[in-house]
Scaffold this motif. Structure first.
Motif, PDB file in Angstrom:
ATOM      1  N   TYR A   4      23.822 122.492  40.124  1.00 21.39           N
ATOM      2  CA  TYR A   4      24.634 121.270  40.163  1.00 21.39           C
ATOM      3  C   TYR A   4      23.935 120.071  39.513  1.00 21.39           C
ATOM      4  O   TYR A   4      24.596 119.124  39.109  1.00 21.39           O
TER       5      TYR A   4
ATOM      6  N   THR B 100      28.614 116.457  52.560  1.00 21.38           N
ATOM      7  CA  THR B 100      27.515 115.893  51.779  1.00 21.38           C
ATOM      8  C   THR B 100      27.746 116.082  50.288  1.00 21.38           C
ATOM      9  O   THR B 100      28.726 116.674  49.857  1.00 21.38           O
ATOM     10  N   ASP B 101      26.800 115.587  49.518  1.00 21.89           N
ATOM     11  CA  ASP B 101      26.781 115.707  48.068  1.00 21.89           C
ATOM     12  C   ASP B 101      25.534 116.508  47.698  1.00 21.89           C
ATOM     13  O   ASP B 101      24.508 116.429  48.388  1.00 21.89           O
ATOM     14  N   GLN B 102      25.594 117.277  46.607  1.00 22.83           N
ATOM     15  CA  GLN B 102      24.458 118.125  46.230  1.00 22.83           C
ATOM     16  C   GLN B 102      23.200 117.310  45.925  1.00 22.83           C
ATOM     17  O   GLN B 102      22.093 117.740  46.191  1.00 22.83           O
ATOM     18  N   ARG B 103      23.365 116.113  45.400  1.00 15.65           N
ATOM     19  CA  ARG B 103      22.194 115.258  45.127  1.00 15.65           C
ATOM     20  C   ARG B 103      21.527 114.824  46.420  1.00 15.65           C
ATOM     21  O   ARG B 103      20.303 114.740  46.507  1.00 15.65           O
ATOM     22  N   THR B 104      22.356 114.594  47.450  1.00 19.83           N
ATOM     23  CA  THR B 104      21.815 114.219  48.758  1.00 19.83           C
ATOM     24  C   THR B 104      21.018 115.377  49.353  1.00 19.83           C
ATOM     25  O   THR B 104      19.908 115.190  49.873  1.00 19.83           O
TER      26      THR B 104
END
Length: 211
Positions: free
Chosen positions: A113, A63-67
Motif C-alpha cells: 500500500y 484505520t489507514d495503512q499509513r497509520t
C-alpha cells in the motif's frame, strides 16, 4: 554458547501460516537443552501500541495503512528499548533473543500500500538500534499456508487472504534483495516436514550463535 556472555538476536519471518511460532518454540527448547539462555518474543507486542495494532488487524478499530505502518515502527522501538524486557537489553545481557517478526514484516506487508522506501525509512531508527544477527525466512507455498489458516480457525485478520499472501511473499524477496548488502538473510524451505524444517533452522542458528 552456554556460559558465554555474548548474546544474539535472530528473527523468524514468513507469510501467515508458515509455521514461525511453532518453530520458535521448538528451537528455543533445543537451545535451552544445549545450555543457552533464550528469550522468545513476537511482534506486534502485547504492550499498549501492539494491542492497538491487533485491534486494527482484527477489524475492531478502523484505520489507514499509513497509520498501521507507523504504529508498527513505534511498537518495534518500544520492543527494543523497553526498560523491563527490551530486546536490546536482553541481547546485551547475553541472552539469545528469538523474535517472531521484525522490520522485514513491515517491508513485506505494508509495501502493498505504501512505497517500500518509505517503510524502510520509517524503521531506520530501529535498524540503527539493533539489526538481527540473522533473519530466517521460512518459505512456504502461499496456498499451503492459506489451507493451514482455514483449517485452524474461522476468523481471519486483515492480511489473511490468498491474493495478499502471494503479494507479501513476493515483497519479502524484493526487500531481501534491496537490503542484501546490510542484512544476513537465510531462506529455509518450509514446504517439507516440520521436523526437517526444525533441523535445518537449528543448524543455521547454532552456526550463528557459536560463531
Amino acid at each position: 554458547m552456554g556460559g558465554k556472555s555474548k548474546g544474539g538476536f535472530i528473527v523468524f519471518e514468513g507469510i501467515d501460516g508458515s509455521g514461525k511460532s511453532t518453530q520458535i518454540k521448538k528451537i528455543s527448547k533445543r537451545l535451552e537443552i544445549s545450555g543457552d539462555n533464550v528469550y522468545s518474543t513476537f511482534e506486534p507486542t502485547d504492550g499498549p501500541i501492539g494491542s492497538l495494532i491487533r485491534q486494527m488487524l482484527s477489524g475492531k478499530v478502523a484505520t489507514d495503512q499509513r497509520t498501521i505502518a507507523s504504529l508498527f515502527a513505534a511498537d518495534r522501538t518500544d520492543h527494543l528499548v523497553n526498560q523491563d524486557n527490551g530486546i536490546r537489553m536482553k541481547v546485551d545481557q547475553g541472552e539469545i533473543v528469538l523474535c517472531d517478526r521484525y522490520y522485514f514484516s513491515s517491508y513485506a506487508y505494508h509495501s502493498q500500500y505504501i512505497d517500500m522506501k518509505w517503510v524502510i525509512q520509517a524503521n531506520s531508527l530501529n535498524a540503527d538500534i539493533l539489526r538481527p544477527d540473522a533473519t530466517i525466512f521460512i518459505d512456504v507455498d502461499p496456498d499451503l499456508c492459506f489451507e493451514r489458516i482455514k483449517s485452524s480457525r474461522s476468523n481471519f485478520e486483515m492480511y489473511e487472504r490468498i491474493d495478499i499472501m502471494k503479494k507479501v511473499r513476493a515483497n519479502y524477496f524484493k526487500a531481501f534483495d534491496t537490503l542484501k548488502h546490510l542484512e544476513k538473510i537465510i531462506i529455509i524451505d518450509g514446504n517439507t516436514t516440520m521436523d526437517k524444517v526444525e533441523d535445518n533452522i537449528f543448524n543455521e542458528v547454532k552456526k550463528i550463535i557459536d560463531n
